[in-house]
Design a protein around this motif. Structure first.
Motif, PDB file in Angstrom:
ATOM      1  N   LYS A   1      -8.952   2.655  30.478  1.00 44.50           N
ATOM      2  CA  LYS A   1     -10.369   2.844  30.181  1.00 44.50           C
ATOM      3  C   LYS A   1     -10.512   3.358  28.758  1.00 44.50           C
ATOM      4  O   LYS A   1      -9.690   4.143  28.284  1.00 44.50           O
ATOM      5  N   VAL A   2     -11.572   2.915  28.088  1.00 42.78           N
ATOM      6  CA  VAL A   2     -11.828   3.336  26.713  1.00 42.78           C
ATOM      7  C   VAL A   2     -13.207   3.976  26.632  1.00 42.78           C
ATOM      8  O   VAL A   2     -14.188   3.404  27.109  1.00 42.78           O
ATOM      9  N   ARG A   3     -13.271   5.137  26.028  1.00 39.56           N
ATOM     10  CA  ARG A   3     -14.538   5.833  25.835  1.00 39.56           C
ATOM     11  C   ARG A   3     -14.791   6.027  24.350  1.00 39.56           C
ATOM     12  O   ARG A   3     -13.915   6.505  23.609  1.00 39.56           O
ATOM     13  N   ASP A   4     -15.987   5.676  23.896  1.00 42.24           N
ATOM     14  CA  ASP A   4     -16.418   5.888  22.518  1.00 42.24           C
ATOM     15  C   ASP A   4     -16.882   7.341  22.401  1.00 42.24           C
ATOM     16  O   ASP A   4     -17.890   7.732  23.010  1.00 42.24           O
ATOM     17  N   LEU A   5     -16.154   8.144  21.612  1.00 43.85           N
ATOM     18  CA  LEU A   5     -16.448   9.578  21.541  1.00 43.85           C
ATOM     19  C   LEU A   5     -17.695   9.888  20.734  1.00 43.85           C
ATOM     20  O   LEU A   5     -18.415  10.835  21.042  1.00 43.85           O
ATOM     21  N   TRP A   6     -17.960   9.117  19.680  1.00 45.81           N
ATOM     22  CA  TRP A   6     -19.165   9.365  18.893  1.00 45.81           C
ATOM     23  C   TRP A   6     -20.417   8.993  19.669  1.00 45.81           C
ATOM     24  O   TRP A   6     -21.429   9.685  19.604  1.00 45.81           O
ATOM     25  N   ALA A   7     -20.345   7.907  20.425  1.00 43.55           N
ATOM     26  CA  ALA A   7     -21.527   7.421  21.155  1.00 43.55           C
ATOM     27  C   ALA A   7     -21.639   7.996  22.556  1.00 43.55           C
ATOM     28  O   ALA A   7     -22.634   7.754  23.246  1.00 43.55           O
ATOM     29  N   HIS A   8     -20.619   8.743  23.016  1.00 48.31           N
ATOM     30  CA  HIS A   8     -20.591   9.258  24.399  1.00 48.31           C
ATOM     31  C   HIS A   8     -20.774   8.103  25.381  1.00 48.31           C
ATOM     32  O   HIS A   8     -21.598   8.180  26.303  1.00 48.31           O
ATOM     33  N   LYS A   9     -20.001   7.043  25.204  1.00 47.89           N
ATOM     34  CA  LYS A   9     -20.217   5.826  25.994  1.00 47.89           C
ATOM     35  C   LYS A   9     -18.893   5.242  26.472  1.00 47.89           C
ATOM     36  O   LYS A   9     -17.956   5.092  25.691  1.00 47.89           O
ATOM     37  N   ASP A  10     -18.829   4.911  27.772  1.00 47.92           N
ATOM     38  CA  ASP A  10     -17.663   4.218  28.318  1.00 47.92           C
ATOM     39  C   ASP A  10     -17.776   2.736  27.980  1.00 47.92           C
ATOM     40  O   ASP A  10     -18.813   2.109  28.210  1.00 47.92           O
ATOM     41  N   LEU A  11     -16.695   2.175  27.441  1.00 50.88           N
ATOM     42  CA  LEU A  11     -16.711   0.789  26.995  1.00 50.88           C
ATOM     43  C   LEU A  11     -16.084  -0.170  27.995  1.00 50.88           C
ATOM     44  O   LEU A  11     -16.122  -1.381  27.793  1.00 50.88           O
ATOM     45  N   GLY A  12     -15.488   0.360  29.071  1.00 49.66           N
ATOM     46  CA  GLY A  12     -14.883  -0.494  30.084  1.00 49.66           C
ATOM     47  C   GLY A  12     -13.379  -0.358  30.122  1.00 49.66           C
ATOM     48  O   GLY A  12     -12.792   0.530  29.498  1.00 49.66           O
ATOM     49  N   SER A  13     -12.739  -1.270  30.883  1.00 45.43           N
ATOM     50  CA  SER A  13     -11.286  -1.274  31.027  1.00 45.43           C
ATOM     51  C   SER A  13     -10.687  -2.432  30.246  1.00 45.43           C
ATOM     52  O   SER A  13     -11.267  -3.518  30.174  1.00 45.43           O
ATOM     53  N   PHE A  14      -9.502  -2.186  29.684  1.00 49.03           N
ATOM     54  CA  PHE A  14      -8.846  -3.175  28.844  1.00 49.03           C
ATOM     55  C   PHE A  14      -7.364  -3.212  29.179  1.00 49.03           C
ATOM     56  O   PHE A  14      -6.774  -2.203  29.566  1.00 49.03           O
ATOM     57  N   LYS A  15      -6.763  -4.387  29.000  1.00 46.97           N
ATOM     58  CA  LYS A  15      -5.344  -4.564  29.283  1.00 46.97           C
ATOM     59  C   LYS A  15      -4.646  -5.098  28.048  1.00 46.97           C
ATOM     60  O   LYS A  15      -5.172  -5.971  27.360  1.00 46.97           O
ATOM     61  N   ASN A  16      -3.477  -4.561  27.766  1.00 51.37           N
ATOM     62  CA  ASN A  16      -2.605  -5.011  26.684  1.00 51.37           C
ATOM     63  C   ASN A  16      -3.076  -4.580  25.297  1.00 51.37           C
ATOM     64  O   ASN A  16      -2.290  -4.120  24.479  1.00 51.37           O
ATOM     65  N   GLU A  17      -4.389  -4.725  25.018  1.00 51.60           N
ATOM     66  CA  GLU A  17      -4.889  -4.378  23.694  1.00 51.60           C
ATOM     67  C   GLU A  17      -6.364  -4.011  23.755  1.00 51.60           C
ATOM     68  O   GLU A  17      -7.047  -4.279  24.743  1.00 51.60           O
ATOM     69  N   PHE A  18      -6.837  -3.413  22.670  1.00 51.54           N
ATOM     70  CA  PHE A  18      -8.247  -3.042  22.558  1.00 51.54           C
ATOM     71  C   PHE A  18      -8.719  -3.375  21.164  1.00 51.54           C
ATOM     72  O   PHE A  18      -8.009  -3.155  20.178  1.00 51.54           O
ATOM     73  N   SER A  19      -9.925  -3.914  21.054  1.00 50.50           N
ATOM     74  CA  SER A  19     -10.507  -4.195  19.743  1.00 50.50           C
ATOM     75  C   SER A  19     -11.964  -3.759  19.733  1.00 50.50           C
ATOM     76  O   SER A  19     -12.616  -3.706  20.786  1.00 50.50           O
ATOM     77  N   HIS A  20     -12.459  -3.458  18.526  1.00 52.73           N
ATOM     78  CA  HIS A  20     -13.837  -2.997  18.398  1.00 52.73           C
ATOM     79  C   HIS A  20     -14.310  -3.259  16.977  1.00 52.73           C
ATOM     80  O   HIS A  20     -13.553  -3.051  16.017  1.00 52.73           O
ATOM     81  N   PRO A  21     -15.564  -3.704  16.799  1.00 48.64           N
ATOM     82  CA  PRO A  21     -16.079  -3.904  15.434  1.00 48.64           C
ATOM     83  C   PRO A  21     -16.376  -2.573  14.753  1.00 48.64           C
ATOM     84  O   PRO A  21     -16.932  -1.664  15.365  1.00 48.64           O
TER      85      PRO A  21
END
Length: 198
Positions: free
Chosen positions: A165-185
Motif C-alpha cells: 500500500k502507498v500513502r501520499d504523506l503531503w496529501a494525507h491520501k491512500d493511493l492504493g496497492s501496487f506490486k513490483n513497482e510504484f510510479s507517480h507524476p
C-alpha cells in the motif's frame, strides 16, 4: 555540523543541496548531526540576506517549498526555521505542521539517496521496528508537464513479488496497492513523499 554554504530562497541553491545532503548522510558519525543550514522560509531577510537586508516572504514557490521540506525531512536535517515565525505565510505553516511528513524526519533510519539521474532524484528511508519504508520523489527538470517517476520495490529492499500500500504523506491520501513497482507524476521543481507498507 554545518555541511557547507549559507542557504537562501534561491532554487539553484536548493538544487546544490541535494548532493551535499546525500554525501552527509552516507557517512554518519556518532555525536554529529549534518545540517544543510536553517530553513529559509516564512518572513526572512529582516536584518541580513544574500542581497543585503531585504524583508520578504521566502521566494520559493509552493512546489519548491515541497521540495525543500521533503529533502530536509527525508535526510533528517535539523528543522531550524530561519524566518520570523509570527509573520510566516499560511502555505509554510501548513507544510511545517503536516504530522505525517514530519514523522519522516523524527522517526526514520538508514536515510539514503538511491537515484540521481537526469534531474530525477529518489530518496528512501527505513522505519525502526517496521518493514515499512519512506519514499521521496524529486523533479528538478524545467518542464511544463509533470514527470512520471518510478521505483522498483526491490530498490527499497522490499519483496518484489508482494503487494504494498502507498500513502501520499503531503496529501494525507491512500493511493492504493501496487506490486513490483510504484510510479507517480511529479511537477517541475516539485516533490512527493510516501509511506510504503504491507
Amino acid at each position: 555540523a554545518r555541511t557547507g554554504f549559507d542557504f537562501w530562497d534561491v532554487w539553484q541553491m536548493l538544487k546544490v543541496g541535494f548532493p551535499v545532503a546525500a554525501k552527509a548522510v552516507s557517512k554518519p558519525q556518532y555525536g554529529f548531526w549534518p545540517d544543510l543550514d536553517m530553513l529559509p522560509i516564512g518572513k526572512i531577510g529582516i536584518k541580513i540576506s544574500y542581497k543585503g537586508p531585504e524583508p520578504r516572504i521566502s521566494r520559493f514557490t509552493k512546489d519548491e517549498l515541497h521540495t525543500l521540506f521533503s529533502l530536509w525531512y527525508i535526510s533528517r536535517m535539523p528543522l531550524f526555521i530561519g524566518g520570523h515565525l509570527p509573520e510566516t505565510d499560511a502555505t509554510t505553516i501548513e507544510l511545517l505542521c503536516n504530522k505525517e511528513a514530519l514523522e519522516v524526519n523524527r522517526n526514520s533510519v538508514n536515510n539514503r539517496q538511491i537515484k540521481f539521474k537526469n534531474a530525477i532524484i529518489i530518496w528512501t528511508a527505513d522505519i525502526p521496528n517496521s518493514t515499512d519504508k519512506y519514499l521521496a520523489f524529486f523533479n528538478q527538470w524545467e518542464t511544463k508537464q509533470p514527470i512520471n517517476i518510478k521505483v522498483a520495490f526491490q530498490q527499497l529492499g522490499l519483496d518484489s513479488t508482494a503487494s504494498y500500500k502507498v500513502r501520499d504523506l503531503w496529501a494525507h491520501k491512500d493511493l492504493g496497492s501496487f506490486k513490483n513497482e510504484f510510479s507517480h507524476p511529479v511537477i517541475a521543481h516539485g516533490a512527493n513523499m510516501f509511506r510504503i507498507s504491507k
